[in-house]
Design an enzyme around this catalytic site. Structure first.
Site, PDB file in Angstrom:
ATOM      1  N   SER A   1      28.034  16.198  40.042  1.00  0.00           N
ATOM      2  CA  SER A   1      28.596  15.634  38.805  1.00  0.00           C
ATOM      3  C   SER A   1      28.285  14.148  38.755  1.00  0.00           C
ATOM      4  O   SER A   1      27.926  13.542  39.767  1.00  0.00           O
ATOM      5  CB  SER A   1      30.120  15.828  38.785  1.00  0.00           C
ATOM      6  N   ASP A   2      28.449  13.540  37.596  1.00  0.00           N
ATOM      7  CA  ASP A   2      28.410  12.083  37.565  1.00  0.00           C
ATOM      8  C   ASP A   2      29.777  11.587  38.048  1.00  0.00           C
ATOM      9  O   ASP A   2      30.699  12.360  38.277  1.00  0.00           O
ATOM     10  CB  ASP A   2      28.064  11.585  36.148  1.00  0.00           C
ATOM     11  N   TYR A   3      29.883  10.297  38.182  1.00  0.00           N
ATOM     12  CA  TYR A   3      31.048   9.653  38.804  1.00  0.00           C
ATOM     13  C   TYR A   3      32.351  10.029  38.075  1.00  0.00           C
ATOM     14  O   TYR A   3      32.556   9.628  36.944  1.00  0.00           O
ATOM     15  CB  TYR A   3      30.853   8.140  38.738  1.00  0.00           C
TER      16      TYR A   3
END
Ligand code: GLC
Length: 737
Positions: A281-283
């Site tokens: 996932s992104d942050y």
């Protein structure tokens, strides 16, 4: 298992790097299954967890605890060979199953040696530039213990207000695909278990660059046809190049967040493209499903993201927190968990982490080598774009008696590095002022004045700048954006020159001296006022650690600029989003006809179009020739053109081939780039450049999602930008005709 690792370690020490080879896939799968069978649910959930290190690279105490429990699959931002090895030892030697941690970091355009921003590399129209930059970055990053980079960023960007346009390859899918392949190959090589390579990550999946109004993180509304024909191709190119991971994006796609989107994460990426790596996932993008209003709580966020195909959770901890209860309540099948773990273990085995979990600490002292700095200087020189050169102001003589260097960015080193600088340091960079000083003859007096600030600032600086300019024979004016004005969370509603820079430029221009403006910026700017005021305009982008010498190379003619724009420069921000490969509409722009698609207050054309760039010499294209006037839908068409350098200097031209499908089941753009070649020619030299068009170039994704070539008339254009050029047309005939 221990005996096996010991044997593998011995093999490692004896194996010369060149002989390093990827583990056979059957061997990997066997080892994955054997390990998976031994794992507890807690250990499996641990592999799905990535946590964040300290900004400067240290691990946190919690990381060591989780590593020893076998519950930390990956960390980001922990780096430095010794630090990496300390934490790795806790996992490999302290945990029950000895599963190594995967160390990730944002190595976007360099680790310690910072290269030009990716948008600049794209402007070289030479994928070899990006590939070499990525290879150097991988060599330096791996020396620091980094095994995984969150790059290449392959988002198509059509709106220059969006700050992250700096990190990608601009507006075109064909150019973006070529750069995606090059960067993946540069970072990973043919085998990313090699000690000088890193695992790559295609991001941000998907269509993050379509953020409405160019405002970062904003919603996107993109038809499936445009997704498939514009935003997906560079990602598909990354898969075809063997990229090991993807990163799911922060944006929603028509209301379904990219980090929980079954269509993109499973249907397209897995079922259609056969991608078998893993998705991170992104942050905190899993946690952010709540803020999206897509789920009510963390449990639902974990269930939807993991089910949709996000395998590893970056920083937020919902998989670990809610996983056990979800499995127990049968709201999430453990098969989904096992598949996510399988993908992560598969990539870890392919990365050679089990055979070589530790960094070789001896390598770390070879960062910022003269060879790497030379590569950075050459890349920057190949990326610059000459936008204007009226009266041949450039190149300047090196032996002027007095030369004025003016502008707020002339001595600014941080601005040269741009955003996402890895572990690059501004103090390692050579400023443009220092690059110029080193390039001119000893008898030249170089005078400097800031003139104004990048943003804000009073007028006293302008008076001082005018004073030194009056004493000089020529002026180099360095203007643009600060490093924090592009990149993530850095969208601008106005993309003109900030502050009083335009006023400074106009006041200096009024002196009538030979003046060249050097632009240092991370996005296309609206330069109308500046272009009118100045004779020469050189787009240097954010050229990296060696930006100063590279700019001087071009200003004084050591390098003849050959770059082209990878993204459109508008006349006004009001035209954004503005891109060359736009639809025709039913009332195509005609400035002479009121009832056509245009504005009342600005021409609809760009100030500088995609693919545009000048040279210190002149090129002529002629003799456009097609191998046939018609081809069947599965046929191939050869196209050739002669390009001649009829100036007095050697130089590079980027010959570009565009097509237009005049009638299709989904209206197609007025031009689509389907070929480019950057050729170097001596004065007077001519060369025939050849292209080939086949189904891959002529086809497109129709409304049913199938890729196809539709019969009908096509135009083709061969030129030195996306405007004008030599034209021809040909027919594509139905199969069997
Ligand atoms: C950021 C960015 C992403 C980056 C990640 C880790 O939010 O969107 O590009 O790789 O976090 O730093």
């Amino acid at each position: 298992m221990h005996g096996f690792i010991l044997a593998a370690v011995c093999l490692t020490l004896a194996t010369p790097w060149s002989a390093w080879g990827a583990l056979p896939s059957a061997d990997v799968e066997r080892r994955v299954e054997a390990l998976l069978r031994r794992m507890t649910v807690a250990e499996k959930l641990g592999q799905l967890q990535q946590l964040d290190g300290e900004a400067e690279g240290a691990a946190r105490p919690e990381h060591f605890d989780l590593a020893r429990q076998g519950r930390l699959g990956s960390v980001l931002n922990v780096r430095g060979a010794r630090r990496v090895n300390e934490l790795q030892k806790a996992a490999v030697e302290g945990s029950r199953l000895n599963i190594p941690i995967l160390f990730g970091f944002d190595v976007i355009h360099g680790y310690r040696t910072v290269f030009p921003i990716p948008l600049a590399e794209a402007a070289s129209f030479d994928p070899a530039v990006a590939q070499r930059d990525a290879a150097v970055a991988a060599d330096e990053a791996s020396a620091a213990g980094v095994r995984w980079t969150f790059a290449p960023m392959v988002d198509i960007a059509r709106d220059a207000r969006w700050g992250r346009i700096a990190e990608g390859s601009g507006e075109d899918p064909y150019l973006g695909s070529a750069l995606a392949r090059a960067r993946v190959q540069g970072f990973q090589g043919l085998d990313y278990s090699a000690p000088d390579k890193v695992l790559a990550c295609a991001k941000h999946w998907a269509a993050y660059g379509a953020a409405e109004a160019g405002r970062d993180y904003n919603t996107t509304e993109v038809s499936e046809s445009t997704l498939r024909n514009v935003y997906f191709p560079p990602f598909r190119a990354a898969v075809q190049a063997g990229v090991g991971t993807f990163m799911s994006a922060l944006n929603d796609l028509g209301g379904v967040p990219s980090s929980a989107n079954p269509f993109t994460l499973t249907q397209v990426l897995r079922k259609e493209w056969g991608f078998d790596g893993f998705v991170v996932s992104d942050y905190t993008s899993v946690q952010e499903l709540i803020a999206h209003g897509f789920v009510a709580d963390g449990s639902e966020a974990a269930r939807k993201a993991l089910s949709a195909g996000v395998d590893m959770e970056m920083v937020s901890r919902l998989y670990g927190e809610h996983g056990p209860a979800l499995f127990k309540a049968k709201r999430l099948s453990e098969k989904v968990l096992d598949e996510a773990v399988r993908r992560i273990l598969r990539v870890k085995f392919r990365a050679g982490l089990f055979e070589r979990p530790y960094a070789d600490e001896a390598r770390e002292k070879f960062l910022l080598s003269s060879e790497n700095l030379r590569a950075a200087r050459e890349a920057a020189g190949r990326s610059m774009v000459l936008l204007r050169n009226k009266d041949g102001v450039l190149p300047l003589a090196k032996d002027l008696d007095v030369l004025a260097v003016i502008g707020p960015l002339a001595e600014d080193k941080a601005a040269l590095l741009g955003a996402w600088t890895g572990d690059g340091r501004a103090q390692d960079a050579v400023s443009i002022l220092d690059g110029i000083r080193a390039a001119v003859s000893p008898k030249t007096q170089v005078m400097f004045a800031r003139g104004c600030e990048v943003q804000g600032g009073g007028s006293e600086g302008i008076a001082q700048a005018l004073e030194i300019a009056r004493k000089s024979r020529a002026v180099i004016l360095v203007l643009g954006e600060g490093p924090d004005m592009s990149g993530e969370a850095s969208s601008r509603s106005d993309i003109g020159l900030p502050g009083r820079q335009l006023e400074l430029a106009r006041r200096l221009a009024a002196l009538g001296l030979p003046t060249a403006v050097v632009l240092v910026n991370g996005r296309p700017l609206a330069l109308t006022g500046l272009a009118e005021a100045t004779l020469a305009l050189l787009e240097a982008w954010q050229p990296g650690t060696q930006g100063g010498p590279a700019v001087a190379d071009v200003l004084f003619g050591g390098v003849n600029p050959g770059g082209k724009l990878p993204a459109t420069f508008p006349r006004s921000v009001g035209q954004e989003p503005l891109y060359y490969n736009h639809k025709s509409t039913g009332r195509p722009t005609d400035e002479t006809n009121k009832y056509t698609s245009k504005y009342l207050d600005v021409p609809s054309s760009p100030l500088y179009p995609f693919g545009y760039g000048l040279s210190y010499t002149d090129f002529v294209l002629s003799d456009l020739s097609l191998s046939a006037g018609s081809i069947p839908v599965d046929g191939r068409l050869k196209v050739s053109v002669q390009v001649e350098n009829n100036g007095r200097r050697a130089g590079d031209e980027v010959v570009q081939l565009y097509i237009r499908d005049l009638a299709a089941s989904v209206a197609r753009p007025v031009r689509e780039l389907k070929g480019f070649q950057r050729v170097s020619l001596a004065p007077g030299e001519a060369r025939v450049v050849e292209f080939e068009l086949g189904p891959e170039e002529l086809g497109f994704y129709a409304l049913d999602g199938r890729f196809q070539v539709e019969p009908g008339r096509f135009h083709l254009f061969v030129g030195d930008s996306s405007v004008g050029g030599l034209e021809a047309s040909f027919m594509v005939l139905p199969r069997g005709s």
